[in-house]
Design a protein around this motif. Structure first.
Motif, PDB file in Angstrom:
ATOM      1  N   VAL A  73       0.832  -1.301   0.144  1.00 30.34           N
ATOM      2  CA  VAL A  73      -0.002  -0.060  -0.041  1.00 30.34           C
ATOM      3  C   VAL A  73       0.792   1.270   0.156  1.00 30.34           C
ATOM      4  O   VAL A  73       1.443   1.578   1.123  1.00 30.34           O
ATOM      5  N   GLU A  74       0.928   1.855  -1.218  1.00 29.48           N
ATOM      6  CA  GLU A  74       1.955   2.939  -1.481  1.00 29.48           C
ATOM      7  C   GLU A  74       1.415   4.301  -0.698  1.00 29.48           C
ATOM      8  O   GLU A  74       2.289   4.690  -0.127  1.00 29.48           O
ATOM      9  N   ASP A  75       0.319   4.508  -0.909  1.00 32.38           N
ATOM     10  CA  ASP A  75      -0.318   5.769  -0.315  1.00 32.38           C
ATOM     11  C   ASP A  75      -1.780   5.435  -0.119  1.00 32.38           C
ATOM     12  O   ASP A  75      -2.271   4.320  -0.618  1.00 32.38           O
ATOM     13  N   ASP A  76      -2.621   6.377   0.304  1.00 29.22           N
ATOM     14  CA  ASP A  76      -4.024   5.816   0.593  1.00 29.22           C
ATOM     15  C   ASP A  76      -4.606   5.973  -0.689  1.00 29.22           C
ATOM     16  O   ASP A  76      -5.845   5.246  -0.638  1.00 29.22           O
ATOM     17  N   SER A  77      -4.413   6.323  -1.755  1.00 29.65           N
ATOM     18  CA  SER A  77      -4.902   6.156  -3.061  1.00 29.65           C
ATOM     19  C   SER A  77      -5.017   4.804  -3.489  1.00 29.65           C
ATOM     20  O   SER A  77      -5.754   4.333  -4.570  1.00 29.65           O
ATOM     21  N   LYS A  78      -4.237   4.046  -2.931  1.00 35.12           N
ATOM     22  CA  LYS A  78      -3.937   2.694  -3.490  1.00 35.12           C
ATOM     23  C   LYS A  78      -4.903   1.451  -2.562  1.00 35.12           C
ATOM     24  O   LYS A  78      -4.789   0.409  -2.675  1.00 35.12           O
ATOM     25  N   ILE A  79      -5.457   2.181  -1.712  1.00 39.17           N
ATOM     26  CA  ILE A  79      -6.377   1.192  -0.837  1.00 39.17           C
ATOM     27  C   ILE A  79      -7.582   0.458  -1.396  1.00 39.17           C
ATOM     28  O   ILE A  79      -7.691  -0.757  -1.270  1.00 39.17           O
ATOM     29  N   PRO A  80      -8.229   1.329  -2.410  1.00 40.83           N
ATOM     30  CA  PRO A  80      -9.384   0.530  -3.241  1.00 40.83           C
ATOM     31  C   PRO A  80      -8.607  -0.536  -3.888  1.00 40.83           C
ATOM     32  O   PRO A  80      -9.229  -1.792  -3.811  1.00 40.83           O
ATOM     33  N   GLU A  81      -7.642  -0.431  -4.593  1.00 36.19           N
ATOM     34  CA  GLU A  81      -6.777  -1.234  -5.413  1.00 36.19           C
ATOM     35  C   GLU A  81      -6.327  -2.861  -4.452  1.00 36.19           C
ATOM     36  O   GLU A  81      -6.461  -3.848  -4.744  1.00 36.19           O
ATOM     37  N   ALA A  82      -5.905  -2.308  -3.275  1.00 39.08           N
ATOM     38  CA  ALA A  82      -5.464  -3.280  -2.252  1.00 39.08           C
ATOM     39  C   ALA A  82      -6.602  -4.071  -1.803  1.00 39.08           C
ATOM     40  O   ALA A  82      -6.604  -5.448  -1.768  1.00 39.08           O
ATOM     41  N   LEU A  83      -7.710  -3.532  -1.558  1.00 43.99           N
ATOM     42  CA  LEU A  83      -8.970  -4.338  -1.107  1.00 43.99           C
ATOM     43  C   LEU A  83      -9.442  -5.343  -2.248  1.00 43.99           C
ATOM     44  O   LEU A  83     -10.056  -6.316  -1.880  1.00 43.99           O
ATOM     45  N   GLU A  84      -9.385  -4.810  -3.367  1.00 42.60           N
ATOM     46  CA  GLU A  84      -9.740  -5.543  -4.611  1.00 42.60           C
ATOM     47  C   GLU A  84      -8.947  -6.681  -4.912  1.00 42.60           C
ATOM     48  O   GLU A  84      -9.344  -7.760  -4.731  1.00 42.60           O
ATOM     49  N   ALA A  85      -7.568  -6.580  -4.560  1.00 42.39           N
ATOM     50  CA  ALA A  85      -6.579  -7.352  -4.849  1.00 42.39           C
ATOM     51  C   ALA A  85      -6.708  -8.825  -3.753  1.00 42.39           C
ATOM     52  O   ALA A  85      -6.415  -9.965  -4.096  1.00 42.39           O
ATOM     53  N   LEU A  86      -7.071  -8.201  -2.568  1.00 43.01           N
ATOM     54  CA  LEU A  86      -6.871  -9.203  -1.515  1.00 43.01           C
ATOM     55  C   LEU A  86      -8.641  -9.423  -0.969  1.00 43.01           C
ATOM     56  O   LEU A  86      -8.710  -9.945   0.229  1.00 43.01           O
ATOM     57  N   LYS A  87      -9.531  -9.200  -1.709  1.00 40.20           N
ATOM     58  CA  LYS A  87     -10.779  -9.343  -0.992  1.00 40.20           C
ATOM     59  C   LYS A  87     -11.160 -10.762  -0.710  1.00 40.20           C
ATOM     60  O   LYS A  87     -10.703 -11.665  -1.396  1.00 40.20           O
ATOM     61  N   ASP A  88     -12.037 -10.664   0.158  1.00 36.34           N
ATOM     62  CA  ASP A  88     -12.503 -12.137   0.856  1.00 36.34           C
ATOM     63  C   ASP A  88     -11.521 -12.971   1.245  1.00 36.34           C
ATOM     64  O   ASP A  88     -11.481 -13.994   1.701  1.00 36.34           O
ATOM     65  N   ARG A  89     -10.184 -12.253   1.764  1.00 38.82           N
ATOM     66  CA  ARG A  89      -9.277 -12.905   2.556  1.00 38.82           C
ATOM     67  C   ARG A  89      -9.126 -12.183   3.837  1.00 38.82           C
ATOM     68  O   ARG A  89      -9.379 -11.219   3.863  1.00 38.82           O
ATOM     69  N   PRO A  90      -8.838 -13.281   4.703  1.00 39.47           N
ATOM     70  CA  PRO A  90      -8.641 -12.585   6.223  1.00 39.47           C
ATOM     71  C   PRO A  90      -7.108 -11.681   5.888  1.00 39.47           C
ATOM     72  O   PRO A  90      -6.107 -12.335   5.481  1.00 39.47           O
ATOM     73  N   LEU A  91      -6.928 -10.557   6.604  1.00 39.03           N
ATOM     74  CA  LEU A  91      -5.982  -9.644   6.220  1.00 39.03           C
ATOM     75  C   LEU A  91      -5.334  -9.316   7.659  1.00 39.03           C
ATOM     76  O   LEU A  91      -5.883  -9.226   8.793  1.00 39.03           O
ATOM     77  N   TYR A  92      -3.958  -8.947   7.335  1.00 41.50           N
ATOM     78  CA  TYR A  92      -3.286  -8.128   8.645  1.00 41.50           C
ATOM     79  C   TYR A  92      -2.301  -7.282   7.933  1.00 41.50           C
ATOM     80  O   TYR A  92      -2.068  -7.398   6.537  1.00 41.50           O
ATOM     81  N   ALA A  93      -1.967  -6.316   8.607  1.00 40.05           N
ATOM     82  CA  ALA A  93      -1.205  -5.292   7.808  1.00 40.05           C
ATOM     83  C   ALA A  93       0.162  -5.106   8.487  1.00 40.05           C
ATOM     84  O   ALA A  93       0.304  -5.433   9.787  1.00 40.05           O
ATOM     85  N   GLU A  94       1.275  -4.889   7.950  1.00 36.48           N
ATOM     86  CA  GLU A  94       2.867  -5.027   8.386  1.00 36.48           C
ATOM     87  C   GLU A  94       3.391  -3.736   7.995  1.00 36.48           C
ATOM     88  O   GLU A  94       3.250  -3.188   7.189  1.00 36.48           O
ATOM     89  N   LYS A  95       4.045  -3.145   9.110  1.00 34.39           N
ATOM     90  CA  LYS A  95       4.998  -2.101   8.953  1.00 34.39           C
ATOM     91  C   LYS A  95       6.086  -2.212   7.858  1.00 34.39           C
ATOM     92  O   LYS A  95       6.550  -3.306   7.847  1.00 34.39           O
ATOM     93  N   TRP A  96       6.426  -1.293   6.980  1.00 35.31           N
ATOM     94  CA  TRP A  96       7.352  -1.421   6.125  1.00 35.31           C
ATOM     95  C   TRP A  96       8.828  -1.859   6.703  1.00 35.31           C
ATOM     96  O   TRP A  96       9.106  -1.158   7.527  1.00 35.31           O
ATOM     97  N   ALA A  97       9.492  -2.820   6.304  1.00 34.35           N
ATOM     98  CA  ALA A  97      10.867  -3.152   6.733  1.00 34.35           C
ATOM     99  C   ALA A  97      11.788  -2.580   5.592  1.00 34.35           C
ATOM    100  O   ALA A  97      11.907  -3.471   4.450  1.00 34.35           O
ATOM    101  N   PRO A  98      12.603  -1.520   5.967  1.00 34.21           N
ATOM    102  CA  PRO A  98      13.411  -1.006   4.837  1.00 34.21           C
ATOM    103  C   PRO A  98      14.727  -1.870   4.833  1.00 34.21           C
ATOM    104  O   PRO A  98      15.805  -1.364   5.080  1.00 34.21           O
ATOM    105  N   PHE A  99      14.379  -3.223   4.645  1.00 36.79           N
ATOM    106  CA  PHE A  99      15.844  -4.208   4.685  1.00 36.79           C
ATOM    107  C   PHE A  99      16.618  -3.790   3.517  1.00 36.79           C
ATOM    108  O   PHE A  99      16.632  -3.151   2.521  1.00 36.79           O
ATOM    109  N   THR A 100      18.034  -3.911   4.065  1.00 29.05           N
ATOM    110  CA  THR A 100      19.106  -3.820   3.075  1.00 29.05           C
ATOM    111  C   THR A 100      19.437  -5.325   2.439  1.00 29.05           C
ATOM    112  O   THR A 100      19.959  -5.258   1.278  1.00 29.05           O
TER     113      THR A 100
END
Ligand code: ADP
Ligand code: MG
Length: 386
Positions: A161-188
């Protein structure tokens, strides 16, 4: 050693490589999978295999009747059926159904790790509504990762989820699935460690490796990881600590993020052999598949059996992925066959773009030498160097 029969839920490439390892020890294996032609059934001519789903209780019971030990090559199995078999029969199940239940739901897995003081990316369960996703954005900032709690693999089940404008797309992509959100890990880097757990709860880490993903699919694995010895050791200790938090025996794959301040976070754990451990077949004293079979059959796990074959062993694993032009992956395999110190493993699967059809292990005395061989085999490896 041939007194035990191991039943495997799932007949893909991981099952196939378990069958190979078991057969070298005269241990009989029976596969539960839909169809007669799965990768694991192809190389095991037993007539005892079960044609059915690893989510069907009746099929799991049929498998249990033929076996002393049940194990899995995939975590997305019917855990309730396994619990019943465990209670009602003398069949042993490793990893334990409780462990599979905790791991197959990625959010339960996270909560379990947090309860055991193991560092993971901050996460929170969310409803599938745009209001809920907006509050996550306010709390974690953007981007953040939205993930399906269940049935996720090879990135299928994740949405950035890059910003809040991507939320509808995110919901569409993962619809009907149980969800959780994770803080971004800026890994090297992404690191991984295979850990085998014995029946007594003893844990043995394999070397720390570095995984490179392309389009969310593991592309290459560098063993050992190109990080300093302290980070390698810390990653092994973290992986051992994480696996100690689960019950039952067997091999576990532990995926981690290395952050810019050298902190390590666990991304996720698999209660089975893992793609990041395929290098062990050629580069370690014992392969991850043999280690798993030994652990679930209560066979010895001696000191250092998870080490690299020699202190100077270096390895690269390259996945062979299907392509729209089949010549592409076939040529890669052909070039690997021409390359000394490279071994090709094919899984007996039909070609589909992006599908894991096999892997190639390259083993040598230095990483530079492995990379040179990889460059010839892969033919497009400019992104692979540090
Ligand atoms: P899968 O089951 O598909 O392996 P993962 O949860 O491991 O799912 O995510 C796939 C990849 O997505 C990871 O290997 C990593 O590259 C990236 N990723 C996952 N979680 C995060 C995160 N919290 N922050 C940044 N990248 C992430
Ligand atoms: Mg993963």
């Amino acid at each position: 050693m041939d007194s035990k029969v191991v039943g495997i839920l799932g007949g893909g490439q991981l099952g196939r490589m378990m069958v190979e390892a078991a057969s070298r020890l005269n241990i009989k294996t029976v596969i539960l999978e839909n169809g007669a032609d799965s990768p694991a059934k192809q190389i095991n001519s037993s007539t005892e295999h079960i044609d059915g789903s690893f989510n069907d209780e009746a099929a799991i019971r049929k498998l249990a009747e033929k076996c002393n030990v049940l194990t899995v090559e995939i975590e997305h199995v019917d855990v309730e059926a396994l619990k019943k078999v465990q209670e009602q029969t003398s069949v042993k199940i490793y990893p334990s159904p409780e462990t599979i239940a905790l791991i197959k739901d990625k959010y339960l897995q996270k909560e379990h790790l947090i309860r055991n003081q193991i560092a993971v990316a901050e996460s929170t369960a969310v409803e599938s509504t745009s209001g809920a996703l907006q509050s996550v954005g306010q709390k974690y900032g953007y981007p953040y990762m939205l993930k399906s709690r269940t049935m996720a693999y090879d990135g299928r089940g994740n949405f950035v989820v890059e910003d809040d404008s991507k939320i509808p797309e995110a919901l569409e992509a993962l619809k009907d699935r149980p969800l959780y959100a994770e803080k971004w890990a800026p890994f090297t880097k992404e690191l991984a460690v295979m850990v085998v757990r014995g029946l007594g709860g003893d844990v043995h880490a394999y070397p720390t490796v570095e995984t490179i993903h392309k389009n969310n699919i593991c592309h290459t694995v560098f063993a050992p990881a190109r990080v300093n010895d302290t980070i390698q050791k810390r990653a092994q200790l973290l992986a051992e600590k994480a696996v100690s938090a689960f019950s039952g025996a067997g091999i576990f794959g532990v995926e981690m993020f290395l952050l810019p301040n050298d902190e390590l976070l666990i991304n996720e754990i698999a209660p089975r052999p893992h793609n990041s451990g395929h290098y062990t077949i050629d580069a370690c004293v014992t392969s991850q598949f043999e280690a798993h079979i030994r652990a679930v059959c209560s066979l010895p796990l001696p000191k250092n059996f998870t080490s690299l074959s020699t202190p100077s062993t270096h390895a690269i694993m390259l996945n062979v992925l299907g392509s729209s032009n089949p010549e592409e992956w076939l040529q890669k395999c052909k070039r690997a066959l021409e390359t000394p110190h490279a071994s090709v493993y094919l899984y007996g699967k039909s070609n589909r773009p992006g599908r894991k059809l096999g892997h190639i292990n390259i083993v040598s005395q230095s990483m530079d030498d492995c990379i040179r061989r990889l460059e010839y085999i892969d033919g497009q490896s400019d992104t692979l160097k540090e």
